[in-house]
Design a protein around this motif. Structure first.
Motif, short mmCIF file in Angstrom:
data_model
loop_
_atom_site.label_atom_id
_atom_site.label_comp_id
_atom_site.label_asym_id
_atom_site.label_seq_id
_atom_site.Cartn_x
_atom_site.Cartn_y
_atom_site.Cartn_z
N GLY A 101 -9.89 -1.70 12.84
CA GLY A 101 -8.48 -1.83 13.14
C GLY A 101 -7.67 -0.68 12.58
O GLY A 101 -8.11 0.03 11.65
N LEU A 102 -6.50 -0.45 13.13
CA LEU A 102 -5.61 0.62 12.66
C LEU A 102 -4.17 0.21 12.88
O LEU A 102 -3.80 -0.27 13.96
CB LEU A 102 -5.89 1.93 13.41
N ARG A 103 -3.35 0.41 11.85
CA ARG A 103 -1.92 0.24 11.97
C ARG A 103 -1.25 1.53 11.47
O ARG A 103 -1.72 2.15 10.54
CB ARG A 103 -1.43 -0.93 11.12
N VAL A 104 -0.15 1.89 12.11
CA VAL A 104 0.68 2.99 11.62
C VAL A 104 2.07 2.41 11.37
O VAL A 104 2.69 1.83 12.27
CB VAL A 104 0.74 4.17 12.60
N LEU A 105 2.52 2.55 10.14
CA LEU A 105 3.78 1.96 9.69
C LEU A 105 4.78 3.06 9.39
O LEU A 105 4.50 3.96 8.60
CB LEU A 105 3.51 1.12 8.42
N GLU A 106 5.96 2.98 10.01
CA GLU A 106 7.04 3.90 9.70
C GLU A 106 8.11 3.16 8.91
O GLU A 106 8.59 2.10 9.34
CB GLU A 106 7.63 4.49 10.99
N LEU A 107 8.47 3.72 7.75
CA LEU A 107 9.48 3.10 6.90
C LEU A 107 10.67 4.03 6.73
O LEU A 107 10.49 5.24 6.50
CB LEU A 107 8.90 2.79 5.52
N PRO A 108 11.89 3.51 6.82
CA PRO A 108 13.07 4.32 6.52
C PRO A 108 13.21 4.48 5.01
O PRO A 108 12.51 3.80 4.23
CB PRO A 108 14.21 3.47 7.09
N PRO A 109 14.09 5.36 4.54
CA PRO A 109 14.31 5.45 3.09
C PRO A 109 14.66 4.09 2.50
O PRO A 109 15.52 3.38 3.03
CB PRO A 109 15.48 6.44 2.99
N GLY A 110 13.96 3.73 1.45
CA GLY A 110 14.17 2.43 0.84
C GLY A 110 13.47 1.29 1.54
O GLY A 110 13.61 0.12 1.14
N GLY A 111 12.67 1.59 2.57
CA GLY A 111 12.02 0.56 3.37
C GLY A 111 10.85 -0.08 2.66
O GLY A 111 10.16 0.54 1.84
N THR A 112 10.60 -1.35 2.99
CA THR A 112 9.50 -2.13 2.41
C THR A 112 8.85 -2.96 3.50
O THR A 112 9.53 -3.48 4.40
CB THR A 112 10.02 -3.07 1.31
N HIS A 113 7.53 -3.09 3.43
CA HIS A 113 6.80 -3.95 4.37
C HIS A 113 5.72 -4.71 3.61
O HIS A 113 4.96 -4.12 2.84
CB HIS A 113 6.16 -3.12 5.48
N THR A 114 5.65 -6.02 3.84
CA THR A 114 4.65 -6.87 3.20
C THR A 114 3.77 -7.51 4.26
O THR A 114 4.27 -7.94 5.32
CB THR A 114 5.33 -7.97 2.36
N PHE A 115 2.47 -7.56 4.00
CA PHE A 115 1.54 -8.15 4.95
C PHE A 115 0.36 -8.75 4.20
O PHE A 115 0.08 -8.40 3.04
CB PHE A 115 1.04 -7.11 5.97
N ASP A 116 -0.33 -9.67 4.86
CA ASP A 116 -1.56 -10.25 4.32
C ASP A 116 -2.75 -9.45 4.83
O ASP A 116 -2.85 -9.18 6.04
CB ASP A 116 -1.69 -11.71 4.73
N THR A 117 -3.67 -9.11 3.94
CA THR A 117 -4.85 -8.35 4.36
C THR A 117 -5.82 -9.20 5.15
O THR A 117 -6.64 -8.68 5.91
CB THR A 117 -5.57 -7.74 3.14
N GLY A 118 -5.76 -10.54 4.98
CA GLY A 118 -6.59 -11.44 5.77
C GLY A 118 -8.07 -11.23 5.54
O GLY A 118 -8.52 -11.06 4.40
N ASP A 119 -8.82 -11.19 6.64
CA ASP A 119 -10.28 -11.05 6.53
C ASP A 119 -10.74 -9.60 6.55
O ASP A 119 -11.91 -9.32 6.78
CB ASP A 119 -10.96 -11.83 7.66
N SER A 120 -9.81 -8.67 6.29
CA SER A 120 -10.13 -7.25 6.40
C SER A 120 -9.81 -6.51 5.10
O SER A 120 -8.92 -6.88 4.34
CB SER A 120 -9.32 -6.61 7.53
N GLU A 121 -10.57 -5.42 4.88
CA GLU A 121 -10.24 -4.46 3.83
C GLU A 121 -9.43 -3.34 4.47
O GLU A 121 -9.58 -3.05 5.66
CB GLU A 121 -11.52 -3.90 3.20
N TRP A 122 -8.55 -2.71 3.68
CA TRP A 122 -7.65 -1.69 4.21
C TRP A 122 -7.57 -0.50 3.26
O TRP A 122 -7.60 -0.67 2.04
CB TRP A 122 -6.24 -2.25 4.38
N ILE A 123 -7.46 0.68 3.83
CA ILE A 123 -7.07 1.87 3.07
C ILE A 123 -5.73 2.33 3.61
O ILE A 123 -5.57 2.56 4.81
CB ILE A 123 -8.11 3.00 3.18
N VAL A 124 -4.75 2.46 2.71
CA VAL A 124 -3.43 2.98 3.06
C VAL A 124 -3.42 4.47 2.73
O VAL A 124 -3.62 4.86 1.58
CB VAL A 124 -2.31 2.26 2.29
#
Length: 297
Positions: free
Chosen positions: A30-53
């Motif tokens: 899987g792959l996600r690309v997240l764009e955050l504005p200045p001061g932006g925050t995003h929270t998510f559950d990793t679920g059944d997967s490992e992730w590298i940010v």
């Protein structure tokens, strides 16, 4: 199944790219690309997967919390993918993660369904092996931040490839869609592209995937641009072609069912001979675009 997803086609929720095993029609990568504005925050559950940010542009703070506690990592990041190696953070399955950026930026979340729960960890840019692969017009640079044998994961393999303008990478075409112990491993693969512009003109390139046998009929010939994704469940993939004047970047995310986490490939028999020509040619003098920073004491 559509294997070439132009920019915006794979958008989902807060992500400009959101490729899941379900949307890709496979089981692991899987792959996600997240764009955050200045001061932006995003929270998510990793679920059944490992992730590298891994930051594509900008820096961020990454936190992971679960029943074992909480870990927080400050990622310096980089201005863009053509200016330097980035540090990164590994997030385990079954955790709650938060990515926050004071200045804003764009961040790739490379993921794979897995069974083992490994600890959250920080990956410094100074420990990312930068490899020069091929010579002549097949010269390219590989940032092996999440390669097998470099950084421990359960299933996930992730690397960055930079191809100077006018060069070919992913060549000779190769595949990893059969289980042949010691010779070839089964790996699903995602390509995510970005390009260096020139005088305000956006870059572009081309990606080829061709069928590798009965039941493995993935067939792609695509013009790719910033933010495009190509899914490769099987087949010969390559070449990836950068147009002259525009460096090409792609992020590779791979995962599969093999017990051993390994990148074992088979070259296309019609083109494997090209490797024999490499010792007689110099590496493209434009490479490396950059090297990993020196370790700090």
């Amino acid at each position: 199944m559509t294997y070439h997803l132009p920019a915006g086609k794979a958008r989902g929720g807060p992500y400009t790219v959101d490729v899941t095993p379900g949307s890709a029609g496979w089981a692991f990568a899987g792959l996600r690309v997240l764009e955050l504005p200045p001061g932006g925050t995003h929270t998510f559950d990793t679920g059944d997967s490992e992730w590298i940010v891994v930051p594509l542009s900008g820096g961020c703070t990454v936190a992971a919390a679960d029943d074992f506690g909480q870990d927080t990592f400050d990622l310096t990041g980089r201005p863009d993918v053509f200016s330097g190696v980035s540090d990164f953070a590994y997030l385990p399955r079954d955790a709650r993660a938060t990515v926050a950026s004071a200045a804003g930026g764009r961040f790739a979340l490379t993921g794979a369904r897995c069974t083992r729960r490994l600890p959250a960890r920080y990956g410094p840019a100074s420990e990312v092996p930068v490899e020069l692969r091929g010579t002549g017009t097949c010269s390219r640079q590989v940032n092996n931040f999440g390669a097998a044998g470099v950084f421990e994961c359960d299933k996930l393999i992730a690397v960055e490839v930079i191809t100077p303008g006018g060069n070919w990478s992913s060549f000779p075409p190769h595949k990893h869609d059969e289980h042949r112990p010691g010779e070839e491993s089964v790996l699903e693969e995602i390509y995510y592209f970005e390009f260096a512009g020139h005088d305000g003109v956006p870059g572009l390139g081309y990606q080829r995937v061709s069928p590798s046998g009965p039941g493995r009929d993935t067939d792609v010939l695509a013009e790719v641009r910033d933010g495009d994704v190509v899914l490769i469940p099987d087949g010969w993939h390559g070449p990836s072609m950068a147009t002259p004047g525009h460096h090409m970047y792609y992020l590779n995310v791979m995962a599969g069912p093999e017990a051993e986490r390994a990148w074992l490939i088979c070259d296309h028999p019609d083109h494997a001979w090209i490797r024999d020509t490499w010792p007689d040619q110099p590496v493209d003098p434009r490479l490396p675009l950059y090297t990993a920073p020196e370790r700090t004491r």
